[in-house]
Write a protein that holds these residues in place. Structure first.
Motif, PDB file in Angstrom:
ATOM      1  N   THR A 248       6.886  -5.748  -5.572  1.00 24.31           N
ATOM      2  CA  THR A 248       5.901  -4.721  -4.800  1.00 24.31           C
ATOM      3  C   THR A 248       5.048  -5.684  -3.960  1.00 24.31           C
ATOM      4  OG1 THR A 248       4.149  -5.316  -6.711  1.00 24.31           O
ATOM      5  CG2 THR A 248       5.647  -3.225  -6.691  1.00 24.31           C
ATOM      6  N   HIS A 249       4.902  -7.022  -4.180  1.00 24.60           N
ATOM      7  CA  HIS A 249       4.000  -7.937  -3.206  1.00 24.60           C
ATOM      8  C   HIS A 249       5.027  -8.804  -2.290  1.00 24.60           C
ATOM      9  CE1 HIS A 249       4.270 -11.027  -6.590  1.00 24.60           C
ATOM     10  NE2 HIS A 249       3.700  -9.952  -7.414  1.00 24.60           N
ATOM     11  N   HIS A 250       6.029  -8.768  -2.838  1.00 28.62           N
ATOM     12  CA  HIS A 250       6.921  -9.507  -1.988  1.00 28.62           C
ATOM     13  C   HIS A 250       8.321  -8.922  -1.625  1.00 28.62           C
ATOM     14  CE1 HIS A 250       4.365 -13.005  -2.506  1.00 28.62           C
ATOM     15  NE2 HIS A 250       4.897 -13.479  -1.731  1.00 28.62           N
TER      16      HIS A 250
ATOM     17  N   ALA B  38       4.756  -4.301   1.627  1.00 29.31           N
ATOM     18  CA  ALA B  38       4.414  -4.112   0.194  1.00 29.31           C
ATOM     19  C   ALA B  38       3.658  -2.746  -0.124  1.00 29.31           C
ATOM     20  CB  ALA B  38       3.337  -5.661   0.088  1.00 29.31           C
ATOM     21  N   LYS B  39       2.984  -2.339   0.955  1.00 35.64           N
ATOM     22  CA  LYS B  39       2.234  -0.979   0.722  1.00 35.64           C
ATOM     23  C   LYS B  39       3.222   0.026   0.273  1.00 35.64           C
ATOM     24  CE  LYS B  39      -2.151  -2.085   2.958  1.00 35.64           C
ATOM     25  NZ  LYS B  39      -2.917  -1.776   4.121  1.00 35.64           N
ATOM     26  N   THR B  40       4.139  -0.052   1.268  1.00 39.55           N
ATOM     27  CA  THR B  40       5.309   1.056   1.039  1.00 39.55           C
ATOM     28  C   THR B  40       6.009   0.853  -0.180  1.00 39.55           C
ATOM     29  OG1 THR B  40       5.788   1.143   3.375  1.00 39.55           O
ATOM     30  CG2 THR B  40       7.111   2.097   1.990  1.00 39.55           C
TER      31      THR B  40
ATOM     32  N   PHE C  87       6.818   2.173  -6.136  1.00 35.88           N
ATOM     33  CA  PHE C  87       6.741   1.878  -7.563  1.00 35.88           C
ATOM     34  C   PHE C  87       5.805   2.645  -8.420  1.00 35.88           C
ATOM     35  CE2 PHE C  87       4.927  -1.150 -10.944  1.00 35.88           C
ATOM     36  CZ  PHE C  87       6.313  -1.370 -11.342  1.00 35.88           C
ATOM     37  N   ILE C  88       4.619   3.077  -7.906  1.00 35.83           N
ATOM     38  CA  ILE C  88       3.663   3.746  -8.655  1.00 35.83           C
ATOM     39  C   ILE C  88       4.131   5.111  -8.657  1.00 35.83           C
ATOM     40  CG2 ILE C  88       1.226   4.797  -8.241  1.00 35.83           C
ATOM     41  CD1 ILE C  88       0.373   1.994  -7.410  1.00 35.83           C
TER      42      ILE C  88
ATOM     43  N   GLU D 222      -5.379  -3.117  -2.396  1.00 37.09           N
ATOM     44  CA  GLU D 222      -4.899  -2.273  -1.249  1.00 37.09           C
ATOM     45  C   GLU D 222      -3.320  -1.858  -1.833  1.00 37.09           C
ATOM     46  OE1 GLU D 222      -5.761  -5.513  -1.115  1.00 37.09           O
ATOM     47  OE2 GLU D 222      -4.199  -6.709   0.142  1.00 37.09           O
ATOM     48  N   LEU D 223      -2.787  -2.372  -2.740  1.00 40.29           N
ATOM     49  CA  LEU D 223      -1.606  -2.065  -3.426  1.00 40.29           C
ATOM     50  C   LEU D 223      -1.651  -0.871  -4.355  1.00 40.29           C
ATOM     51  CD1 LEU D 223       0.775  -5.299  -3.318  1.00 40.29           C
ATOM     52  CD2 LEU D 223       0.190  -3.526  -1.120  1.00 40.29           C
TER      53      LEU D 223
END
Lengths: 244, 244
Positions: free
Chosen positions: A116-118, A133-135, A140-141, A239-240
């Motif tokens: 999610t962050h990488h 990462a935002k996408t 993921f959520i 922001e994620l």
């Protein structure tokens, strides 16, 4: 002889799943990379094994466990190996494969948390892949947390030995890993997990029961437990995060 | 009784690592999802287990193996379970943990191969994440192939029993999985792997030796071997490939 755990200093990361099992069992172990160079420990001692040109069974990456001459790499493999020695595996041998299957599914989810962050490259800075990462975090959520945690909720509900444990009728390392997974998700995604206990009551109850175990409670309050931080797998980047 | 392998019809995917072990050993098995509905097989039979509300040990996803009442999910777990029964595990029990560690490292690389074409979300079409895929695939070729395959090359070179096998002095399921990994990389990334044999001679030699095994050679030529295609893990998208 003490078990030697090798994992990056300064973060919980994947090593934490092994630490929780060792701590719950009250096992004698050395967290080698966190030790002092003058004692033959520290990150250098770990890198020496990874880069060795003579070691018969080199690990690809931390964490790995050294038990005498044997080096056991990969979280699920370490726990499969240690579980019976620590009294944290099912006694029924067939159920050990059930436990291992669950642990590998936890490992798959942990890898997705990392991504999610990488999402583009481990070697790139987060800041250089923030849009991707935002996408990925949104997916993921929206999709992956419900799929994985919904599955673990079903596993608990359908456990013929009762819904207090992931497998069989007593504590295993899988339960401890579920605790860590839930801890990490709450840390990284406080908004997305706001209704977690309501959506996944059995998973949350298992988390809470693990935290009530005396050795785990003592460990979590000790200096041995490294706080979550933004070097680990579970990172809190607001922001994620978003409401589920 | 025949082993029952459950995996998506129409692609090699992760199921192929299990198929290769069953085929090499000449084991009696049913590839259930590829069977006919009238025989109680097909994808529906697989989904029925995954979605079961009464099954005591439900799998998260294919592949999984059914052996009598026991359901064993996750490739490395299936191979750990099957290996001794098929004569494809090290005889020394400690080396079985070495084999499992290697298999899990192969699994990690396979997950990264998947993410070269789906870096943002498994549920999104490739076409909708093509730019991110290009970035991720470039990193995979530049950094991850050398890191993983360079590691496997070292494992072979440093094996105290000789560099013909990944672990111990005879064939194991890990060797068969290395074959599949090399096959897949050559299929997906023909440009990036052009100098593969020169860079990783032991890994390439192991691949070639596995392909010379009579049961593997017969299997690869049979209709049971599904060709690589763009539904699997290893996909050939020319725009993701480049010289190493």
């Amino acid at each position: 002889m003490a078990y030697e755990l090798y994992y990056w200093d300064g973060l919980q990361g994947r090593g934490e799943f092994v630490r929780l099992a060792l701590e719950d069992a009250g096992a004698d172990y050395i967290d080698v990379a966190r030790g002092a160079k003058k004692d033959g420990q520290g990150t250098g001692a770990m890198m020496k094994i990874i880069e060795s040109e003579s070691e018969p069974h080199i690990p690809f990456a931390p964490p790995f466990l050294r038990d005498g001459e044997l080096i056991v790499p990969q979280v699920a493999n370490i726990l499969f190996y240690l579980g019976p020695k620590l009294g944290l595996s099912p006694k029924d041998e067939k159920l050990r494969y059930v436990a291992n299957g669950l642990q590998l599914t936890i490992a798959d989810m942990v890898a997705e948390v990392h991504d999610t962050h990488h999402p583009l490259a481990s070697d790139l800075y987060y800041e250089d892949q923030k849009d991707a990462a935002k996408t990925r975090a949104k997916d993921f959520i929206d999709n992956r947390i419900p799929k994985f945690i919904g599955y673990f909720e079903r596993v608990l509900k359908q456990n013929p030995h009762g819904s207090r444990h992931m497998v069989g009728d007593q504590i295993t390392y899988v339960d401890l890993s579920i605790f860590q997974l839930v801890e990490g998700l709450h840390y990284a995604f406080p908004r997305a997990t706001r209704t977690f206990a309501k959506q996944y009551p059995h998973v949350q109850a298992l988390h809470d029961a693990v935290l009530d175990r005396p050795n785990i409670a003592a460990y979590v309050d000790s200096e041995r437990r490294i706080p979550f931080n933004e070097s680990g797998i579970f990172r809190h980047y607001p922001e994620l995060d978003q409401d589920a």
